[in-house]
Design a protein around this motif. Structure first.
Motif, PDB file in Angstrom:
ATOM      1  N   ASP A  10       0.811  -1.221   0.000  1.00 46.20           N
ATOM      2  CA  ASP A  10       0.000   0.000   0.000  1.00 46.20           C
ATOM      3  C   ASP A  10       0.843   1.270   0.000  1.00 46.20           C
ATOM      4  O   ASP A  10       0.319   2.373   0.016  1.00 46.20           O
ATOM      5  N   GLY A  11       2.150   1.117  -0.008  1.00 43.16           N
ATOM      6  CA  GLY A  11       3.035   2.280  -0.079  1.00 43.16           C
ATOM      7  C   GLY A  11       3.302   2.968   1.241  1.00 43.16           C
ATOM      8  O   GLY A  11       4.078   3.910   1.304  1.00 43.16           O
ATOM      9  N   SER A  12       2.680   2.497   2.321  1.00 37.85           N
ATOM     10  CA  SER A  12       2.872   3.149   3.610  1.00 37.85           C
ATOM     11  C   SER A  12       4.152   2.645   4.277  1.00 37.85           C
ATOM     12  O   SER A  12       4.661   1.578   3.948  1.00 37.85           O
ATOM     13  N   GLU A  13       4.629   3.417   5.238  1.00 33.48           N
ATOM     14  CA  GLU A  13       5.806   3.004   6.014  1.00 33.48           C
ATOM     15  C   GLU A  13       5.511   1.720   6.779  1.00 33.48           C
ATOM     16  O   GLU A  13       6.382   0.872   6.921  1.00 33.48           O
ATOM     17  N   SER A  14       4.291   1.578   7.279  1.00 31.19           N
ATOM     18  CA  SER A  14       3.948   0.402   8.075  1.00 31.19           C
ATOM     19  C   SER A  14       3.887  -0.866   7.232  1.00 31.19           C
ATOM     20  O   SER A  14       3.855  -1.969   7.773  1.00 31.19           O
ATOM     21  N   ASN A  15       3.899  -0.732   5.911  1.00 30.64           N
ATOM     22  CA  ASN A  15       3.855  -1.879   5.015  1.00 30.64           C
ATOM     23  C   ASN A  15       5.249  -2.443   4.722  1.00 30.64           C
ATOM     24  O   ASN A  15       5.378  -3.568   4.259  1.00 30.64           O
ATOM     25  N   LYS A  16       6.279  -1.680   5.036  1.00 33.35           N
ATOM     26  CA  LYS A  16       7.639  -2.113   4.710  1.00 33.35           C
ATOM     27  C   LYS A  16       8.045  -3.435   5.358  1.00 33.35           C
ATOM     28  O   LYS A  16       8.700  -4.251   4.709  1.00 33.35           O
ATOM     29  N   PRO A  17       7.677  -3.712   6.629  1.00 35.10           N
ATOM     30  CA  PRO A  17       8.032  -5.020   7.183  1.00 35.10           C
ATOM     31  C   PRO A  17       7.449  -6.190   6.382  1.00 35.10           C
ATOM     32  O   PRO A  17       8.105  -7.216   6.216  1.00 35.10           O
ATOM     33  N   ALA A  18       6.245  -6.050   5.868  1.00 43.07           N
ATOM     34  CA  ALA A  18       5.639  -7.113   5.058  1.00 43.07           C
ATOM     35  C   ALA A  18       6.409  -7.300   3.757  1.00 43.07           C
ATOM     36  O   ALA A  18       6.676  -8.428   3.336  1.00 43.07           O
ATOM     37  N   VAL A  19       6.769  -6.199   3.129  1.00 40.87           N
ATOM     38  CA  VAL A  19       7.527  -6.262   1.882  1.00 40.87           C
ATOM     39  C   VAL A  19       8.885  -6.933   2.118  1.00 40.87           C
ATOM     40  O   VAL A  19       9.285  -7.833   1.378  1.00 40.87           O
ATOM     41  N   LEU A  20       9.581  -6.488   3.149  1.00 43.05           N
ATOM     42  CA  LEU A  20      10.902  -7.054   3.437  1.00 43.05           C
ATOM     43  C   LEU A  20      10.795  -8.536   3.795  1.00 43.05           C
ATOM     44  O   LEU A  20      11.640  -9.340   3.385  1.00 43.05           O
ATOM     45  N   THR A  21       9.766  -8.907   4.538  1.00 45.37           N
ATOM     46  CA  THR A  21       9.559 -10.320   4.884  1.00 45.37           C
ATOM     47  C   THR A  21       9.310 -11.150   3.635  1.00 45.37           C
ATOM     48  O   THR A  21       9.868 -12.239   3.479  1.00 45.37           O
ATOM     49  N   ASN A  71      12.193  -1.488  -6.158  1.00 43.81           N
ATOM     50  CA  ASN A  71      13.603  -1.137  -5.948  1.00 43.81           C
ATOM     51  C   ASN A  71      14.311  -2.138  -5.044  1.00 43.81           C
ATOM     52  O   ASN A  71      15.446  -2.542  -5.317  1.00 43.81           O
ATOM     53  N   THR A  72      13.657  -2.539  -3.973  1.00 39.35           N
ATOM     54  CA  THR A  72      14.276  -3.466  -3.029  1.00 39.35           C
ATOM     55  C   THR A  72      14.464  -4.849  -3.650  1.00 39.35           C
ATOM     56  O   THR A  72      15.508  -5.490  -3.469  1.00 39.35           O
ATOM     57  N   ALA A  73      13.474  -5.324  -4.390  1.00 45.25           N
ATOM     58  CA  ALA A  73      13.597  -6.621  -5.062  1.00 45.25           C
ATOM     59  C   ALA A  73      14.750  -6.600  -6.069  1.00 45.25           C
ATOM     60  O   ALA A  73      15.519  -7.563  -6.160  1.00 45.25           O
ATOM     61  N   ALA A  74      14.881  -5.496  -6.799  1.00 42.72           N
ATOM     62  CA  ALA A  74      15.975  -5.381  -7.776  1.00 42.72           C
ATOM     63  C   ALA A  74      17.329  -5.423  -7.066  1.00 42.72           C
ATOM     64  O   ALA A  74      18.247  -6.116  -7.515  1.00 42.72           O
ATOM     65  N   GLU A  75      17.446  -4.710  -5.950  1.00 41.54           N
ATOM     66  CA  GLU A  75      18.696  -4.710  -5.180  1.00 41.54           C
ATOM     67  C   GLU A  75      19.038  -6.106  -4.672  1.00 41.54           C
ATOM     68  O   GLU A  75      20.207  -6.477  -4.602  1.00 41.54           O
ATOM     69  N   MET A  76      18.010  -6.882  -4.302  1.00 42.32           N
ATOM     70  CA  MET A  76      18.220  -8.219  -3.744  1.00 42.32           C
ATOM     71  C   MET A  76      18.297  -9.303  -4.818  1.00 42.32           C
ATOM     72  O   MET A  76      18.581 -10.461  -4.508  1.00 42.32           O
ATOM     73  N   GLY A  77      18.006  -8.945  -6.065  1.00 41.40           N
ATOM     74  CA  GLY A  77      18.011  -9.933  -7.141  1.00 41.40           C
ATOM     75  C   GLY A  77      16.850 -10.909  -7.081  1.00 41.40           C
ATOM     76  O   GLY A  77      16.966 -12.054  -7.517  1.00 41.40           O
ATOM     77  N   ILE A  78      15.719 -10.465  -6.562  1.00 41.01           N
ATOM     78  CA  ILE A  78      14.526 -11.307  -6.420  1.00 41.01           C
ATOM     79  C   ILE A  78      13.600 -11.062  -7.613  1.00 41.01           C
ATOM     80  O   ILE A  78      13.255  -9.914  -7.907  1.00 41.01           O
ATOM     81  N   PRO A  79      13.172 -12.143  -8.305  1.00 43.49           N
ATOM     82  CA  PRO A  79      12.206 -11.956  -9.398  1.00 43.49           C
ATOM     83  C   PRO A  79      10.905 -11.373  -8.856  1.00 43.49           C
ATOM     84  O   PRO A  79      10.376 -11.852  -7.847  1.00 43.49           O
ATOM     85  N   LEU A  80      10.404 -10.358  -9.519  1.00 40.65           N
ATOM     86  CA  LEU A  80       9.205  -9.667  -9.037  1.00 40.65           C
ATOM     87  C   LEU A  80       8.279  -9.334 -10.191  1.00 40.65           C
ATOM     88  O   LEU A  80       8.710  -8.868 -11.242  1.00 40.65           O
ATOM     89  N   GLU A  81       7.011  -9.594  -9.948  1.00 41.61           N
ATOM     90  CA  GLU A  81       5.952  -9.163 -10.862  1.00 41.61           C
ATOM     91  C   GLU A  81       5.090  -8.196 -10.081  1.00 41.61           C
ATOM     92  O   GLU A  81       4.888  -8.371  -8.880  1.00 41.61           O
ATOM     93  N   THR A  82       4.592  -7.155 -10.729  1.00 44.57           N
ATOM     94  CA  THR A  82       3.699  -6.218 -10.053  1.00 44.57           C
ATOM     95  C   THR A  82       2.331  -6.245 -10.715  1.00 44.57           C
ATOM     96  O   THR A  82       2.214  -6.471 -11.915  1.00 44.57           O
ATOM     97  N   LYS A  83       1.326  -6.028  -9.879  1.00 46.24           N
ATOM     98  CA  LYS A  83      -0.050  -5.954 -10.363  1.00 46.24           C
ATOM     99  C   LYS A  83      -0.722  -4.779  -9.693  1.00 46.24           C
ATOM    100  O   LYS A  83      -0.537  -4.540  -8.496  1.00 46.24           O
ATOM    101  N   ILE A  84      -1.504  -4.061 -10.465  1.00 46.30           N
ATOM    102  CA  ILE A  84      -2.309  -2.965  -9.940  1.00 46.30           C
ATOM    103  C   ILE A  84      -3.765  -3.340 -10.153  1.00 46.30           C
ATOM    104  O   ILE A  84      -4.159  -3.750 -11.251  1.00 46.30           O
ATOM    105  N   SER A  85      -4.537  -3.206  -9.105  1.00 46.55           N
ATOM    106  CA  SER A  85      -5.944  -3.544  -9.174  1.00 46.55           C
ATOM    107  C   SER A  85      -6.749  -2.385  -8.591  1.00 46.55           C
ATOM    108  O   SER A  85      -6.267  -1.667  -7.725  1.00 46.55           O
ATOM    109  N   ILE A  86      -7.948  -2.235  -9.066  1.00 44.82           N
ATOM    110  CA  ILE A  86      -8.847  -1.212  -8.550  1.00 44.82           C
ATOM    111  C   ILE A  86     -10.062  -1.932  -7.989  1.00 44.82           C
ATOM    112  O   ILE A  86     -10.666  -2.760  -8.663  1.00 44.82           O
ATOM    113  N   GLY A  87     -10.379  -1.646  -6.733  1.00 51.97           N
ATOM    114  CA  GLY A  87     -11.519  -2.305  -6.108  1.00 51.97           C
ATOM    115  C   GLY A  87     -11.359  -2.358  -4.611  1.00 51.97           C
ATOM    116  O   GLY A  87     -10.659  -1.544  -4.017  1.00 51.97           O
TER     117      GLY A  87
END
Length: 147
Positions: A10-21, A71-87
């Motif tokens: 969700d782009g919030s600071e509080s979401n960063k632990p989930a992303v990093l995990t 950016n973080t996935a690229a730095e770590m060399g992790i394959p990443l796909e992104t999806k944007i959804s509305i709803g």
């Protein structure tokens, strides 16, 4: 075990632990990650900002929300796909989770009236997702930690 991880962003600071995990799990397990950002047009923020259903604005906001994980996935060399959804976030995350082995979501950890008024996307995902869900709290924010 887990080869396809879905992380809600969700782009919030509080979401960063989930992303990093999610990224650390993917690194350890050799998994790929899909980051989903759901733009909730029914939210109070959408109406306050007066954007209605301005799709270009929503896509730009979602891309900003996804920038940390990209950016973080690229730095770590992790394959990443992104999806944007509305709803509705919980519903969109659960629909997408059918294509994954594990869902990782963040939570603000609100309790009491704040939680009752705002609700919890993470809680709804736990109840509705057809796969395991890992919830990550923002323990770096001392206002949110309950003693």
């Amino acid at each position: 075990m887990y080869k396809d991880i879905l992380v809600a962003v969700d782009g919030s600071e509080s979401n960063k632990p989930a992303v990093l995990t999610a990224l650390e799990c993917a690194k350890e397990l050799g998994a790929k990650v899909t980051a989903i950002c759901v733009f909730d047009i029914g939210s109070s923020n959408a109406s306050v900002w007066g954007m209605g259903e301005n799709k270009e604005f929503m896509i730009e906001a979602a891309n900003k929300g996804l920038s940390f994980v990209v950016n973080t996935a690229a730095e770590m060399g992790i394959p990443l796909e992104t999806k944007i959804s509305i709803g509705r976030p919980a519903e969109a995350i659960c629909v997408e989770s059918k294509n994954h082995d594990l869902v990782i979501v963040g939570t603000h950890g609100r309790t009491g009236v704040a939680r009752a008024l705002i609700g919890s996307v993470a809680e709804r995902v736990v109840r509705m997702a057809p796969v395991p869900v890992l919830i990550c709290r923002d323990v770096m924010n001392p206002k949110e930690v309950v003693n």
